[in-house]
Design a protein around this motif. Sequence first.
Motif, PDB file in Angstrom:
ATOM      1  N   ARG A  38       0.834  -1.207   0.000  1.00 33.26           N
ATOM      2  CA  ARG A  38       0.000   0.000   0.000  1.00 33.26           C
ATOM      3  C   ARG A  38       0.862   1.247   0.000  1.00 33.26           C
ATOM      4  N   TYR A  39       1.966   1.213   0.751  1.00 32.25           N
ATOM      5  CA  TYR A  39       2.838   2.388   0.811  1.00 32.25           C
ATOM      6  C   TYR A  39       3.529   2.659  -0.516  1.00 32.25           C
ATOM      7  N   MET A  40       3.576   1.623  -1.378  1.00 27.97           N
ATOM      8  CA  MET A  40       4.170   1.840  -2.695  1.00 27.97           C
ATOM      9  C   MET A  40       3.150   2.480  -3.635  1.00 27.97           C
ATOM     10  N   GLY A  41       1.936   2.694  -3.132  1.00 22.46           N
ATOM     11  CA  GLY A  41       0.897   3.238  -3.999  1.00 22.46           C
ATOM     12  C   GLY A  41       0.133   2.166  -4.738  1.00 22.46           C
ATOM     13  N   ILE A  42       0.283   0.927  -4.296  1.00 23.76           N
ATOM     14  CA  ILE A  42      -0.465  -0.153  -4.916  1.00 23.76           C
ATOM     15  C   ILE A  42      -1.818  -0.251  -4.212  1.00 23.76           C
ATOM     16  N   ASP A  43      -2.867  -0.290  -5.005  1.00 25.54           N
ATOM     17  CA  ASP A  43      -4.194  -0.445  -4.413  1.00 25.54           C
ATOM     18  C   ASP A  43      -4.386  -1.922  -4.113  1.00 25.54           C
ATOM     19  N   THR A  44      -4.144  -2.295  -2.868  1.00 24.75           N
ATOM     20  CA  THR A  44      -4.142  -3.729  -2.565  1.00 24.75           C
ATOM     21  C   THR A  44      -5.524  -4.348  -2.675  1.00 24.75           C
ATOM     22  N   LYS A  45      -6.538  -3.546  -2.454  1.00 24.53           N
ATOM     23  CA  LYS A  45      -7.880  -4.084  -2.600  1.00 24.53           C
ATOM     24  C   LYS A  45      -8.110  -4.522  -4.048  1.00 24.53           C
ATOM     25  N   LYS A  46      -7.594  -3.671  -4.950  1.00 25.62           N
ATOM     26  CA  LYS A  46      -7.712  -4.013  -6.371  1.00 25.62           C
ATOM     27  C   LYS A  46      -6.907  -5.270  -6.684  1.00 25.62           C
ATOM     28  N   MET A  47      -5.729  -5.374  -6.051  1.00 28.73           N
ATOM     29  CA  MET A  47      -4.878  -6.538  -6.293  1.00 28.73           C
ATOM     30  C   MET A  47      -5.571  -7.814  -5.800  1.00 28.73           C
ATOM     31  N   ASN A  48      -6.165  -7.735  -4.619  1.00 32.77           N
ATOM     32  CA  ASN A  48      -6.886  -8.895  -4.112  1.00 32.77           C
ATOM     33  C   ASN A  48      -8.015  -9.275  -5.058  1.00 32.77           C
ATOM     34  N   ALA A  49      -8.744  -8.250  -5.484  1.00 32.01           N
ATOM     35  CA  ALA A  49      -9.843  -8.518  -6.403  1.00 32.01           C
ATOM     36  C   ALA A  49      -9.299  -9.138  -7.683  1.00 32.01           C
ATOM     37  N   LEU A  50      -8.147  -8.647  -8.112  1.00 32.74           N
ATOM     38  CA  LEU A  50      -7.537  -9.180  -9.331  1.00 32.74           C
ATOM     39  C   LEU A  50      -7.186 -10.655  -9.147  1.00 32.74           C
ATOM     40  N   ALA A  51      -6.611 -10.976  -7.976  1.00 35.08           N
ATOM     41  CA  ALA A  51      -6.269 -12.372  -7.718  1.00 35.08           C
ATOM     42  C   ALA A  51      -7.522 -13.239  -7.769  1.00 35.08           C
ATOM     43  N   TRP A  52      -8.582 -12.745  -7.173  1.00 35.56           N
ATOM     44  CA  TRP A  52      -9.842 -13.504  -7.227  1.00 35.56           C
ATOM     45  C   TRP A  52     -10.356 -13.594  -8.657  1.00 35.56           C
ATOM     46  N   GLY A  53     -10.177 -12.495  -9.384  1.00 31.27           N
ATOM     47  CA  GLY A  53     -10.601 -12.510 -10.782  1.00 31.27           C
ATOM     48  C   GLY A  53      -9.839 -13.554 -11.576  1.00 31.27           C
ATOM     49  N   ILE A  54      -8.510 -13.517 -11.458  1.00 31.18           N
ATOM     50  CA  ILE A  54      -7.708 -14.490 -12.206  1.00 31.18           C
ATOM     51  C   ILE A  54      -8.054 -15.901 -11.754  1.00 31.18           C
TER      52      ILE A  54
ATOM     53  N   GLU B 277      -3.853  18.450   4.428  1.00 31.23           N
ATOM     54  CA  GLU B 277      -3.790  19.126   3.140  1.00 31.23           C
ATOM     55  C   GLU B 277      -2.391  18.967   2.579  1.00 31.23           C
ATOM     56  N   PHE B 278      -2.311  18.664   1.312  1.00 33.80           N
ATOM     57  CA  PHE B 278      -0.991  18.524   0.703  1.00 33.80           C
ATOM     58  C   PHE B 278      -0.974  19.352  -0.571  1.00 33.80           C
ATOM     59  N   ASN B 279      -0.085  20.328  -0.597  1.00 32.91           N
ATOM     60  CA  ASN B 279      -0.020  21.249  -1.730  1.00 32.91           C
ATOM     61  C   ASN B 279      -1.396  21.789  -2.108  1.00 32.91           C
ATOM     62  N   GLY B 280      -2.168  22.106  -1.077  1.00 30.98           N
ATOM     63  CA  GLY B 280      -3.473  22.691  -1.332  1.00 30.98           C
ATOM     64  C   GLY B 280      -4.578  21.691  -1.635  1.00 30.98           C
ATOM     65  N   ILE B 281      -4.229  20.397  -1.715  1.00 34.02           N
ATOM     66  CA  ILE B 281      -5.262  19.406  -1.986  1.00 34.02           C
ATOM     67  C   ILE B 281      -5.623  18.723  -0.678  1.00 34.02           C
ATOM     68  N   ASP B 282      -6.907  18.555  -0.441  1.00 32.19           N
ATOM     69  CA  ASP B 282      -7.331  17.858   0.773  1.00 32.19           C
ATOM     70  C   ASP B 282      -7.186  16.350   0.555  1.00 32.19           C
ATOM     71  N   ILE B 283      -6.317  15.728   1.329  1.00 30.73           N
ATOM     72  CA  ILE B 283      -6.096  14.294   1.131  1.00 30.73           C
ATOM     73  C   ILE B 283      -6.636  13.472   2.294  1.00 30.73           C
ATOM     74  N   THR B 284      -7.434  14.087   3.135  1.00 27.38           N
ATOM     75  CA  THR B 284      -7.960  13.357   4.298  1.00 27.38           C
ATOM     76  C   THR B 284      -8.772  12.153   3.853  1.00 27.38           C
ATOM     77  N   GLY B 285      -8.405  10.997   4.365  1.00 25.20           N
ATOM     78  CA  GLY B 285      -9.207   9.803   4.114  1.00 25.20           C
ATOM     79  C   GLY B 285      -9.110   9.257   2.706  1.00 25.20           C
ATOM     80  N   LYS B 286      -8.254   9.833   1.867  1.00 28.36           N
ATOM     81  CA  LYS B 286      -8.047   9.260   0.535  1.00 28.36           C
ATOM     82  C   LYS B 286      -7.269   7.963   0.675  1.00 28.36           C
ATOM     83  N   ASN B 287      -7.351   7.080  -0.332  1.00 30.11           N
ATOM     84  CA  ASN B 287      -6.595   5.843  -0.175  1.00 30.11           C
ATOM     85  C   ASN B 287      -5.134   6.026  -0.577  1.00 30.11           C
ATOM     86  N   SER B 288      -4.299   5.134  -0.052  1.00 27.67           N
ATOM     87  CA  SER B 288      -2.852   5.278  -0.196  1.00 27.67           C
ATOM     88  C   SER B 288      -2.423   5.438  -1.645  1.00 27.67           C
ATOM     89  N   ALA B 289      -3.057   4.644  -2.501  1.00 32.65           N
ATOM     90  CA  ALA B 289      -2.637   4.672  -3.895  1.00 32.65           C
ATOM     91  C   ALA B 289      -2.692   6.099  -4.448  1.00 32.65           C
TER      92      ALA B 289
END
Lengths: 285, 331, 244, 437, 234
Positions: free
Chosen positions: A180-196, E59-71
Amino acid sequence: MELATQLIAYGILMGLVFALIALGLSLIFGVMNIVNFAHGEFMMVGMYVAFIISSYFHLDPLISLPFAAAIGYLLGVVSYHFLIHHILRGPMVAQLFGTFGLMLFLRYLAMFIFTPDVRSIKQGILVGKTLSIGWLTIDVSKGVSGGLCLLSFALVYWIIHRTKLGRALRATSIDAEAARYMGIDTKKMNALAWGIGGATVALAGALLAHYYYITPTIGMLFTIIAFATVALGGFGSIVGAFLAGLMIGLIMVLSGQYVSELKFTFIYILYFLVVVFRPRGLFGW
Amino acid sequence: MRQVLKDIFSFEDRPRFERIGFVVFILIILVFPWMVHSAYGRVVMIKFLLFALFGLGWNLIGGYGGQVDLGQAKNVGFGAYATALMMFWWNTPFWVTVPIGMIVAAAESFGVAYPMFRLKGHYFAIATLCVALVWKELFVFWDWTGGARGVELTIRPTPDFTYMQFGSPIYYHYFIFLLFITQLLFMNWFRKSKLGYELQAVRDNEDAAASLGINVYRTKVITYTITGGLGAVGGSFMTVYYLYIDPDFVMPLDLSILIAMTVMVGGAGSLWGPIIGAAILIPLDMYLGAWLGAGKRLGIDFMVYAVIMMVIAAREPRGIWGIIERLRKKG
Amino acid sequence: MLLEVKNLVKEFGGVVANADISLGLERGKIFGLIGPNGAGKTTLFNCIAGYYKPTRGNIFFEGKDITGWPAHRVTKVGIARTFQSMKIMPNLTVEENVMVGAFCRISNRLVARRDAQEILKLLNLAEEANVLPTELPIATQKRIELARALATRPKLLMLDEIAAGLNPLEIKEIVQTLLRIKEERGLTLFLTEHVMEFIMTISEVVTVMAAGRKIAEGSPEEVAREEKVVEAYLGERYAKGKSD
Amino acid sequence: MKASKRIFLFLFVSVLSILIVSPTLFAQVKEVKIGVILPLSGPLAPIGKSLKEGAELAADIVNNKYPELDISIAKWEGIPNLGGAKIKLIFADSRGDPGWGSEQAKRLIEDEKVVGLLGAYQSAVTKTASVEAERAGIPFINPDSTSPALSKRGFKWFWRVTPHETWFTKDLFDLLDGLTKGKAPGVKAVPKSKLEPLAVAAENTEWGAASLAEIEKFAKERGWKIAEGFKYPHTAADLTSETRKMIASKAPTFLFAPYVADAILFVKTMKEMKAKPRLIWGQDAGFVEADFYKTLGADVNGILTRDLFSAEMGKVKPVAGKLNEMYKKMTGYDFSGSSARDFVGVQVWAHVLNNAKSTSPEAIRKALNELHIPGKELVMPWKGVKFGSPFPNDTQQNELGSGVINQYQGYPDGKLHIIYPFEFATSKLIYPFPGWK
Amino acid sequence: MLKVNQIKVHYGRIPALHEVSFEVKEGELVAMVGANGAGKSTTLKAIVGALRPVSGNIEFNGIDITGKNSAKIVRLGITYVPEARHIFGPLTVEENLLLGAFTLDSKHDIEERLDHVYQLFPKLNERRTQKGETLSGGEQQMLAIGRGLMSNPKLLMLDEPSLGLMPKLVTEMFKAISLLKEEGRTILLVEQNVREALELADRGYILQTGRTISSGQGTELLESEIVKKAFLGL
């Protein structure tokens, strides 16, 4: 000699199908540590897709393959979002019976829609044709199914090990939090695994439907074989699932030849022995 | 010794509402056959008690031990076959066959536990499933067990306490209740025993348990052995209750899963969980089956059942007991 | 000599994690074990505590050869340990966690409970007795782990990075606690740590490991002066900081 | 009261109320309830469905007038001697589980107050369900289980209408012996060496095991060699090795005892392996289900199957033909051995109730033991229904029953032709087995 | 650049952060210190979207990121190098780094970033085909930071980078961080090594039981009574 070759050929062809069935289960387990009791039911759905295409639309069942895969994919993703996602946090027992509920639901939904009648596919380019090479006789549909299984396997292997998406999937399976910290949407990945997972097993179902009968209750048997296959190969290991599938196909055919009444016993005992000496399966992480 | 007796019969450490609920529950069961005139209701009650009995036994390894065992049916089968075969061959009284069935099941569990507990998690679960299936296939294969044709006992015309055969289900009601309450009291002792605590420690963290002087392996093996023995009791009951058994009937995979499921639905690892689970699943299953099972379209009963299961798994993974606990903490 | 390790070797599939380690711990003292990450400190701990079987060599505890004994037996002779990564039992209450430790010596539930309560009091945990440990902060969980280990009534207590992630003040607190229980219970302590403020102040003898070998041993001051140690482990800055 | 207590009480009270509020229907005067226990879900659901349809058709014929049919129940509108009371079938799903069978039997007997029971197809379920009838003193008529053991238990309240396995196996060997003597229609005497040895594959269920045992017994008595006789796990994922084993035995005669799913798989696999047996015989069950021939189409041609009925029966018995038409209109496929058996089961019930002139168990019991339904009343090629002891130790077993052996000819649009008994034969036997295209 | 406004976070029903407010300006190195359980990691996780604040906003660079997902947050340019490293053990060093660049799409950019990280940590270049789990603790920490840099983040958040490292490596680690600072990178650092962290930082915040209780210039804070008493035990 003739008998042995013939049996081995059957065993391998059967094993390829088992392997493809087990692939999705292995993948799903690898990514999110969950065993899917409804796996065989996904296969059953694939079989009915082939059946509908062939009986209601009067098209060749081969045409159903992409549809089966697509519907399997959809089914996997939908199950993930509506059920699996919610049971992932629970203990292992809750996960087991959550997927068990899914299994019952799909099975009896099929019974509701299609009645408990036994069906099979009667027409198709491949259906009922045999091919003789020397004294080796092979059902064309089994041969083609085996080939397609191999192909699907290679495709999934390539996706997992050679693409960015696959890398993300593997990262999710190793450490979802870090992924997740890499910016990977893990929920999507899980769904993808289930999809595959759903797509491959439904595809296997559509292939199997070419030469196997179809009923709503067919899933459980294959689920258990798939469990044994995956556990034998090591949960999460794609190569392991492949080799274990072949092994089980061979053992089933060979032991069936000699002590047919106990042929499942041999598979279970083999599994038992293997995991006792290698507790994480032959190729487990 | 006095301490042990006290531990068996005392529920002092439980909150008051639980104790009151428990007494009410016992009273309901005691008067049940006299208040309820529906035969099916009584049958459902007996089956509920039977599955509560199974659940209590399984809770040991599956709940307190945290090892998901999907092969409890094999122990049920051992108990059922011990009773059936001994009665069939030698006319052995029921009460002699029960301990023998328990010993056989416990001995087998002890034997397979050795290699089995090298495995963990899903590998263990699937191994238990495989072992149970192997036994089932062997019982079908062998001739001395009657194979697939099973064992059938003759009907005795009068109520018989040596062979535990009765025409009226009321006898069976109190009979299964007796078995159930015995097992419940055993569990009441167990959860407070040293072994009980050690087992929970092993479930929660094996390395930590070992660092506290607990022989992890031995704890698991002992528990698994006891669980095996407990499973056999219900099997013996099934034999004299139905008077016919075969491998598909007393040791199928479905039975293993149903046993595990009742515990999970009720709440694994809690004293009341298996009872609550059985009280919900068994009547639900049997009434849905009776009402919807023979309709024009097939499968509706199972679909309803399945949806309920999925909802519980997703919303309350700790089972109904989890909900009760949470509400209690709030209220 | 309470614990003696003689020529201990531990290999993992050809990789040598501990090469020929010999150690002697005297009763009633505090021993420190330091060394770079991957030097084999935790491996040594695991060998002594019975989590790994040594490839070669022997371990003696009070003169008894305990080489290769499983962990639970090692605990029974009087060696208790804590873990680098928390291994608390999440579904048991704090008191029950400690009670399970007490069961090591006591079979009676009521006596074990009394014992557990006593130890909780000793570590200022009495108020948390009926709480689930997962609801408590990490530092408290570390103390619970310590309490649990103490409940087994050990002679030797091995602590694996107990100060990791604690700030200097918290470290001070834990040093005091350790010194107190050591006196009260007549313990011998064996610690590994990276936090120098902690280990260098508390230890009487420090052993330094690098790449699976023992490279130095002595009082903290002696060890900190050794060039090998500075080079492999402490780095210039720490050495300088000390000499200032 | 605290919320917690209320919840706890609520839980128990609700469980209790679920238990108490169970289906209690008011008994209607002009109705006779018969409980029917069948496997309506689970792997045997396809067969359960056709059994149910057969029973429903019979009840319909009893309850309404069908002047075009020449059997007595068609002339009735309800049971005449009970003041025209209608038969009401109450179905219960056994799930193929003996426990469920027993529990549903209790429910039907005590809560639904049925006058008697019918069912339950699988011998294991029939065993436990009939124990309940025996204990309650309620008649249990069993039209569809074929394990020989069932009628050898000496039960007072159990009657079996259908012939059992011993019979069918005798029929099989009569056919084989007849073939060697040239009795089979349209086939000259076949030397025994062309039919011997036999290869047998039976599923490892109660029924399969009984079939295999009977075949082995008769083979010994009549002097037929068995090259290969084995059981296999039912609903196996794959039957290649079993089929392979049959072929490898080089036996010219293949005998099978599987349920429908496996039967289909056996035929498909034999075709794939280009097996060349001279004779294929299936032991009812799987080989007679609609699913079997609908699924396999032309591949079934030439296969022999032991059965109780054939749509071709109409040629010999006009009643059977008419009934078949009615059934086909209702369901879309032919009457089969299964549906015909439960049809007869309900028919027997109707006659018995009429003869008993009462719904009291004793009266029914007396009527059952005195029952004699002549063959012309039945769709089956039987001499009638009369309970006696046709084989050693049999009690209250229909002694006038008999089986038929049919052959699939001309499918997908073909017929099941009766081959045995030879005097009822509706077509010439196709011998040897023509093989698959 | 980053503005955290009175956020409140719960773990289940247990409150972890009561009200945390602070900001990080472009090019700054901000250190956050506090006792165990004060909520430092929780704050970082809330910023990166792993935890959802109950109230307050980020807020990050003027964008509200509260509760957004990590991706989404990572795509906006925030990376989080978690405590205890979280290396993908079975994957190679290079695969680990490539995963760090998951949000980048251009092959060229990825190559460039890869070169840059290898330059910064030459050790990683030597081990590019080795599995992550075979690396030593220090190398793993380098890899974790390198991975965090792969997406060329506008804000880099480091969570206890010195945890579990031996003294020598601790020194090296801080050297590396100061190097990043010289590069002009914006960094939010959480550390238990209060002294080193504050010495290096432009500014610092002190967290106590889920609240920001003090802030100031790094060296100033170091001299303050609170820090001396609560953290250094002087």
